[in-house]
Design an enzyme around this catalytic site. Sequence first.
Site, PDB file in Angstrom:
ATOM      1  N   THR A  40      -7.101   0.333 -21.960  1.00 35.73           N
ATOM      2  CA  THR A  40      -6.254   0.999 -22.959  1.00 35.73           C
ATOM      3  C   THR A  40      -4.887   1.122 -22.317  1.00 35.73           C
ATOM      4  OG1 THR A  40      -7.937   2.291 -24.148  1.00 35.73           O
ATOM      5  CG2 THR A  40      -5.820   3.337 -23.938  1.00 35.73           C
ATOM      6  N   GLY A  94     -12.399   4.467 -31.630  1.00 32.92           N
ATOM      7  CA  GLY A  94     -12.507   5.245 -30.394  1.00 32.92           C
ATOM      8  C   GLY A  94     -11.639   6.494 -30.423  1.00 32.92           C
ATOM      9  N   ASP A  95     -11.364   7.008 -29.242  1.00 32.09           N
ATOM     10  CA  ASP A  95     -10.581   8.251 -29.131  1.00 32.09           C
ATOM     11  C   ASP A  95      -9.083   8.040 -29.224  1.00 32.09           C
ATOM     12  OD1 ASP A  95     -10.823   6.789 -26.667  1.00 32.09           O
ATOM     13  OD2 ASP A  95      -9.872   8.468 -25.640  1.00 32.09           O
ATOM     14  N   GLY A 134     -10.983   5.592 -21.209  1.00 32.22           N
ATOM     15  CA  GLY A 134     -12.402   5.693 -20.839  1.00 32.22           C
ATOM     16  C   GLY A 134     -13.261   5.609 -22.095  1.00 32.22           C
ATOM     17  N   GLY A 150     -14.530   6.159 -25.232  1.00 26.40           N
ATOM     18  CA  GLY A 150     -13.916   7.005 -26.244  1.00 26.40           C
ATOM     19  C   GLY A 150     -14.845   8.005 -26.906  1.00 26.40           C
TER      20      GLY A 150
END
Length: 319
Positions: free
Chosen positions: A176, A206-207, A228, A230
């Site tokens: 990311t 994801g996050d 990382g 997510g």
Amino acid sequence: MHPISLGLHGGCGTLERHLQSEADWAEARAHIVDALRAGWRVLRAGGAAVDAVQATVVVMEDSPHFNAGHGAALTEDAQHELDASIMDGATLAAGAVCLLRRTRNPVLAARAVLDSGRAVLLAGEAADAFAERQGLTMVDPGYFTTQRRVDALRRLQQSAATGALLPASEAEKHGTVGAVARDAQGHLAAATSTGGFNNKPAGRVGDSPIIGAGTYARDGVCAVSCTGQGEVFIRRVAAHDLAARMAYGGQTLEDAARTLVFDTLSSHHIGAGLVALGATGSPIAPYNTLGMYRGWIDTDGQLFVGTHQTVHAMGPAGA
Ligand code: ASP
């Protein structure tokens, strides 16, 4: 006047050193320097933190070395579905996009959502169409694809099919990019952009585009961009957890980040990292993996870059 500062990460899925040539490592570091300088120019000219993080993330998205924009991870169907977000700590204004397939720079689409003020998160084809209407550059999805991601997807799918016992490396799985900045007015901002996890199910978000999970900024407290697995960052509301530890728990940025990465997130046995910046001081970039692409320009204007344990001092960031 507040001391300006800027930090970035290029994901905690750094390759093992021997898996790419010295020339490739040098190029990845050079792209990190370019990305920092792009944001630094904005800050030095008196620009806003939110414009600085955007400028930095655009350069990272354009580099094939990081899992965002060109070089993004692939879904299990070998498609790209890109997520991004940006947050202005001065106003708490935020914009995010997920599941983009055609917008060249997802962070610019996230910024356009922020500027529109009509939504915080737009998804899928409607988000691409929105970006197109805003005049952003659209590309054929093949633009995002690199041979490295194609090979990584094949390896992941082969080992899943054969039930291989060896877990995939963090680098094969994910990555990311993200940035945090503080401008001369003391305003904070954060931005994050990702292709997500290699071999992720179609439609998985994801996050990174979830405000409070992968990205958060609030003046007087902190700006943070995470990397990382997510799903865990969403369940832990990780980015906001960092801010809450500081604002309500009275922890310093360093203590809050250490607790979050090495206790909270590590307890889930995932790779995790972040870059964060407080109301004063220089950025920090803790991670629990083999390495994390990262770099920052401290309050003295000195530029630092790291991929594994060693951090290289690159001298003054310049004008
Ligand atoms: N957080 C990203 C995601 O889960 C991946 C990463 O940072 O490595 O989509």
